[in-house]
Design a protein around this motif. Sequence first.
Motif, PDB file in Angstrom:
ATOM      1  N   GLN A 156      16.913 -21.198 -16.950  1.00  0.00           N
ATOM      2  CA  GLN A 156      17.734 -21.239 -15.734  1.00  0.00           C
ATOM      3  C   GLN A 156      16.986 -20.626 -14.558  1.00  0.00           C
ATOM      4  OE1 GLN A 156      21.601 -19.481 -16.240  1.00  0.00           O
ATOM      5  NE2 GLN A 156      22.314 -20.081 -14.221  1.00  0.00           N
ATOM      6  N   ASN A 157      16.313 -19.495 -14.793  1.00  0.00           N
ATOM      7  CA  ASN A 157      15.514 -18.888 -13.726  1.00  0.00           C
ATOM      8  C   ASN A 157      14.384 -19.812 -13.283  1.00  0.00           C
ATOM      9  OD1 ASN A 157      17.040 -16.551 -13.699  1.00  0.00           O
ATOM     10  ND2 ASN A 157      15.701 -15.462 -15.123  1.00  0.00           N
ATOM     11  N   ALA A 158      13.755 -20.475 -14.257  1.00  0.00           N
ATOM     12  CA  ALA A 158      12.665 -21.387 -13.925  1.00  0.00           C
ATOM     13  C   ALA A 158      13.162 -22.513 -13.024  1.00  0.00           C
ATOM     14  CB  ALA A 158      12.049 -21.968 -15.202  1.00  0.00           C
ATOM     15  N   LEU A 159      14.349 -23.026 -13.312  1.00  0.00           N
ATOM     16  CA  LEU A 159      14.899 -24.104 -12.494  1.00  0.00           C
ATOM     17  C   LEU A 159      15.277 -23.608 -11.103  1.00  0.00           C
ATOM     18  CD1 LEU A 159      17.037 -25.946 -15.184  1.00  0.00           C
ATOM     19  CD2 LEU A 159      15.010 -26.827 -14.017  1.00  0.00           C
ATOM     20  N   GLN A 160      15.729 -22.359 -11.013  1.00  0.00           N
ATOM     21  CA  GLN A 160      16.008 -21.793  -9.694  1.00  0.00           C
ATOM     22  C   GLN A 160      14.727 -21.744  -8.868  1.00  0.00           C
ATOM     23  OE1 GLN A 160      18.696 -20.999  -8.148  1.00  0.00           O
ATOM     24  NE2 GLN A 160      20.295 -20.779  -9.661  1.00  0.00           N
ATOM     25  N   TYR A 161      13.620 -21.375  -9.502  1.00  0.00           N
ATOM     26  CA  TYR A 161      12.351 -21.329  -8.789  1.00  0.00           C
ATOM     27  C   TYR A 161      11.838 -22.734  -8.483  1.00  0.00           C
ATOM     28  CZ  TYR A 161      12.412 -16.427 -10.242  1.00  0.00           C
ATOM     29  OH  TYR A 161      12.762 -15.125 -10.436  1.00  0.00           O
ATOM     30  N   GLU A 162      12.110 -23.679  -9.383  1.00  0.00           N
ATOM     31  CA  GLU A 162      11.745 -25.071  -9.098  1.00  0.00           C
ATOM     32  C   GLU A 162      12.514 -25.586  -7.885  1.00  0.00           C
ATOM     33  OE1 GLU A 162      11.876 -27.891 -12.251  1.00  0.00           O
ATOM     34  OE2 GLU A 162      10.788 -26.593 -13.658  1.00  0.00           O
ATOM     35  N   LEU A 163      13.748 -25.120  -7.726  1.00  0.00           N
ATOM     36  CA  LEU A 163      14.529 -25.507  -6.548  1.00  0.00           C
ATOM     37  C   LEU A 163      13.847 -25.008  -5.281  1.00  0.00           C
ATOM     38  CD1 LEU A 163      17.203 -26.780  -5.508  1.00  0.00           C
ATOM     39  CD2 LEU A 163      18.199 -24.488  -5.634  1.00  0.00           C
ATOM     40  N   GLU A 164      13.343 -23.766  -5.323  1.00  0.00           N
ATOM     41  CA  GLU A 164      12.620 -23.223  -4.169  1.00  0.00           C
ATOM     42  C   GLU A 164      11.335 -24.019  -3.914  1.00  0.00           C
ATOM     43  OE1 GLU A 164      13.675 -20.876  -2.083  1.00  0.00           O
ATOM     44  OE2 GLU A 164      15.532 -20.898  -3.240  1.00  0.00           O
ATOM     45  N   ALA A 274      -6.791 -14.429   9.094  1.00  0.00           N
ATOM     46  CA  ALA A 274      -7.796 -14.677   8.064  1.00  0.00           C
ATOM     47  C   ALA A 274      -7.648 -13.661   6.936  1.00  0.00           C
ATOM     48  CB  ALA A 274      -9.193 -14.578   8.671  1.00  0.00           C
ATOM     49  N   ALA A 275      -7.778 -14.130   5.697  1.00  0.00           N
ATOM     50  CA  ALA A 275      -7.638 -13.233   4.546  1.00  0.00           C
ATOM     51  C   ALA A 275      -8.268 -13.899   3.335  1.00  0.00           C
ATOM     52  CB  ALA A 275      -6.167 -12.926   4.272  1.00  0.00           C
ATOM     53  N   ASN A 276      -8.593 -13.063   2.340  1.00  0.00           N
ATOM     54  CA  ASN A 276      -9.058 -13.580   1.063  1.00  0.00           C
ATOM     55  C   ASN A 276      -7.866 -13.693   0.114  1.00  0.00           C
ATOM     56  OD1 ASN A 276     -11.824 -13.636   1.812  1.00  0.00           O
ATOM     57  ND2 ASN A 276     -11.953 -11.424   1.444  1.00  0.00           N
ATOM     58  N   VAL A 277      -7.979 -14.566  -0.868  1.00  0.00           N
ATOM     59  CA  VAL A 277      -6.903 -14.723  -1.852  1.00  0.00           C
ATOM     60  C   VAL A 277      -6.839 -13.470  -2.713  1.00  0.00           C
ATOM     61  CG1 VAL A 277      -6.068 -16.072  -3.797  1.00  0.00           C
ATOM     62  CG2 VAL A 277      -7.187 -17.212  -1.870  1.00  0.00           C
ATOM     63  N   THR A 278      -5.645 -12.898  -2.830  1.00  0.00           N
ATOM     64  CA  THR A 278      -5.460 -11.656  -3.584  1.00  0.00           C
ATOM     65  C   THR A 278      -4.367 -11.829  -4.638  1.00  0.00           C
ATOM     66  OG1 THR A 278      -3.901 -10.882  -1.902  1.00  0.00           O
ATOM     67  CG2 THR A 278      -6.199 -10.198  -1.663  1.00  0.00           C
ATOM     68  N   ALA A 279      -4.161 -10.774  -5.428  1.00  0.00           N
ATOM     69  CA  ALA A 279      -3.267 -10.855  -6.581  1.00  0.00           C
ATOM     70  C   ALA A 279      -1.819 -11.112  -6.198  1.00  0.00           C
ATOM     71  CB  ALA A 279      -3.358  -9.552  -7.386  1.00  0.00           C
ATOM     72  N   ASP A 280      -1.418 -10.719  -5.003  1.00  0.00           N
ATOM     73  CA  ASP A 280      -0.003 -10.887  -4.665  1.00  0.00           C
ATOM     74  C   ASP A 280       0.386 -12.349  -4.498  1.00  0.00           C
ATOM     75  OD1 ASP A 280      -1.514 -11.035  -2.292  1.00  0.00           O
ATOM     76  OD2 ASP A 280       0.220 -10.502  -1.074  1.00  0.00           O
ATOM     77  N   LEU A 281      -0.600 -13.269  -4.463  1.00  0.00           N
ATOM     78  CA  LEU A 281      -0.259 -14.684  -4.418  1.00  0.00           C
ATOM     79  C   LEU A 281       0.563 -15.079  -5.647  1.00  0.00           C
ATOM     80  CD1 LEU A 281      -0.660 -17.497  -3.054  1.00  0.00           C
ATOM     81  CD2 LEU A 281      -2.614 -17.795  -4.580  1.00  0.00           C
ATOM     82  N   LEU A 282       0.332 -14.411  -6.798  1.00  0.00           N
ATOM     83  CA  LEU A 282       1.030 -14.754  -8.030  1.00  0.00           C
ATOM     84  C   LEU A 282       2.525 -14.470  -7.931  1.00  0.00           C
ATOM     85  CD1 LEU A 282      -1.528 -13.456 -10.691  1.00  0.00           C
ATOM     86  CD2 LEU A 282      -1.439 -15.649  -9.505  1.00  0.00           C
ATOM     87  N   GLY A 283       2.922 -13.655  -6.960  1.00  0.00           N
ATOM     88  CA  GLY A 283       4.342 -13.397  -6.758  1.00  0.00           C
ATOM     89  C   GLY A 283       4.915 -14.065  -5.532  1.00  0.00           C
ATOM     90  N   GLN A 284       4.072 -14.797  -4.793  1.00  0.00           N
ATOM     91  CA  GLN A 284       4.513 -15.443  -3.568  1.00  0.00           C
ATOM     92  C   GLN A 284       4.767 -16.931  -3.740  1.00  0.00           C
ATOM     93  OE1 GLN A 284       1.935 -12.721  -0.376  1.00  0.00           O
ATOM     94  NE2 GLN A 284       2.215 -14.898  -0.005  1.00  0.00           N
ATOM     95  N   ARG A 285       4.456 -17.483  -4.905  1.00  0.00           N
ATOM     96  CA  ARG A 285       4.587 -18.932  -5.092  1.00  0.00           C
ATOM     97  C   ARG A 285       5.679 -19.224  -6.116  1.00  0.00           C
ATOM     98  NH1 ARG A 285      -0.105 -22.846  -3.734  1.00  0.00           N
ATOM     99  NH2 ARG A 285       0.768 -23.871  -5.562  1.00  0.00           N
ATOM    100  N   PRO A 286       6.679 -20.019  -5.730  1.00  0.00           N
ATOM    101  CA  PRO A 286       7.759 -20.321  -6.670  1.00  0.00           C
ATOM    102  C   PRO A 286       7.312 -21.166  -7.847  1.00  0.00           C
ATOM    103  CG  PRO A 286       8.020 -21.567  -4.623  1.00  0.00           C
ATOM    104  CD  PRO A 286       6.932 -20.579  -4.388  1.00  0.00           C
ATOM    105  N   PHE A 463       8.659 -17.134  -0.087  1.00  0.00           N
ATOM    106  CA  PHE A 463       9.213 -16.836  -1.401  1.00  0.00           C
ATOM    107  C   PHE A 463       8.732 -15.467  -1.879  1.00  0.00           C
ATOM    108  CE2 PHE A 463       8.707 -16.847  -6.023  1.00  0.00           C
ATOM    109  CZ  PHE A 463       9.990 -17.160  -6.438  1.00  0.00           C
ATOM    110  N   ASN A 464       9.625 -14.747  -2.552  1.00  0.00           N
ATOM    111  CA  ASN A 464       9.281 -13.458  -3.128  1.00  0.00           C
ATOM    112  C   ASN A 464       9.822 -13.423  -4.548  1.00  0.00           C
ATOM    113  OD1 ASN A 464       9.846 -10.532  -3.883  1.00  0.00           O
ATOM    114  ND2 ASN A 464       8.608 -10.252  -2.042  1.00  0.00           N
ATOM    115  N   ALA A 465       8.937 -13.387  -5.544  1.00  0.00           N
ATOM    116  CA  ALA A 465       9.364 -13.486  -6.939  1.00  0.00           C
ATOM    117  C   ALA A 465      10.288 -12.343  -7.332  1.00  0.00           C
ATOM    118  CB  ALA A 465       8.143 -13.517  -7.856  1.00  0.00           C
ATOM    119  N   ALA A 466       9.973 -11.114  -6.879  1.00  0.00           N
ATOM    120  CA  ALA A 466      10.783  -9.963  -7.269  1.00  0.00           C
ATOM    121  C   ALA A 466      12.203 -10.078  -6.716  1.00  0.00           C
ATOM    122  CB  ALA A 466      10.123  -8.666  -6.790  1.00  0.00           C
ATOM    123  N   ALA A 467      12.326 -10.455  -5.441  1.00  0.00           N
ATOM    124  CA  ALA A 467      13.652 -10.574  -4.832  1.00  0.00           C
ATOM    125  C   ALA A 467      14.445 -11.701  -5.465  1.00  0.00           C
ATOM    126  CB  ALA A 467      13.500 -10.814  -3.325  1.00  0.00           C
TER     127      ALA A 467
END
Length: 475
Positions: A156-164, A274-286, A463-467
């Motif tokens: 169910q959570n996965a589908l909520q994120y798929e909706l985002e 400008a920025a480099n790709v960092t670890a927080d991207l893993l929590g920013q993408r639904p 998007f914010n994975a934690a929120a």
Amino acid sequence: MHHTQKIWMALAVAALLSACAPMGQQKPLAHAIDATSLQLSHGQLPHTQTEFWQQLNDPVLNQLMAQTLQDAPDLAATRARIDGAAAQYGLARSQTGPHIEADATYNRQRFSEYGMYAGLFGGQYMNSFDLSLKGAWEFDFWGKHRAQMAAAIGQQNALQYELEQTRLMLAQAVLTQYVQWQNLLRQQQVLQRRIAVQKNAAGLMLNREHAGLLAGSDVYPLQMGAHQLQAQIAQIDGQIDAIKHALAALSGQAPDALRNVQPTMWKTVPTVAAANVTADLLGQRPDIAAQRETLQAASANIKAAKAEFYPNVKISGLVGLSSIEIGNLLETGAKVVNILPAVTLPIFNSGALKAQLAQSHAQYDLQAAQYNKTVLTALREAADALSDAQATAKQSQERLAAWQLLQKASNAKAARVRAGLDNKLSMWQQQDDALAAEGLYQSALTAQRLAWVNTQITLGGGFNAAANHSESAGM
């Protein structure tokens, strides 16, 4: 008491016997990559805003986006899947509690004259009246149903994120079409001005031809050039219509719904830090969050499959009234009570449980591979988007500089013509070159705007994975 002790002893023996049910040799589970294994730094990427397009202050775009994100069929389909996942959770949860049902039956039966009851009822018709409450409770000693509930929640959570993620893809589609629409209108304006310049030049050439100063063939290239530019304008008209139809379809409207709508022409181009790709991207993408939840659901399914190797303990019971005469149905003597503890042992099942466990392992490995692919794709897309944003910004600067230089040259040529030092034909050629450079600059600005849109999407679009996990956990 002696009878009760025998029952509990049988249950204990059954539990010991079940411990002997072998799970077989299972391969180690696949590894899901993380920020550490990818050696990603823990700096912070630019965090995009939810509904980031509103910072453009474009009422036409905002209206299109609002209608698209409300009426799009893709969103309706995902919401229906979420409802289905919620129902699956409810089904799994229902297995953890007792099931009770009421039953009222009437039966009229003729007994055989040669059957078991021939001496008592042979050849007779007998009535039977029954009222009962039946119940059953399956004890979840090994966590099978709890694991199934966890898997349903994960799905169910996965589908909520798929909706985002679907919302983001729709927003990207609308913005991409909208920016292209703006560019086509700008290109049409430039082409119309170029046509006017070339017609002026062709008119001057015709005058010279009539005066016998030029051959007729010298006029043809200019006339042909004007016709080619007219053809480009006609082609752009068709492209604009196609964009309007696409935007109408995305927002759930008829193809001609945007016939009289014109986009707002933005005067500025949004920029990306400008920025480099960092670890927080893993929590920013639904899409990553959705794959992670699905992976956790697959892990819970493994636990449920392992629980099948242990005994299933279930207590069933019945309390009610039974009588062959309806008048006696409510008498004390009509009472019926039945309690039946049952233990199901997985002693021999021709390898079905092992195969089921192996299948759940394979599903986990498949999901782990899909998760890893999503993470790696996201990292590449983000890196490309950030690079593209910088490259298109630099390109538009260079195109602007080239256009400004040609515009200065055109103005200088016009001044020389007014002073009688040069001819109008060369002035109009210079103006046409400057207009062509302006068209290239507008295309570069479009590429820069599209790069900004793509960056917003690849960084998660707010998007914010934690929120979002906290919100879904509270549902």
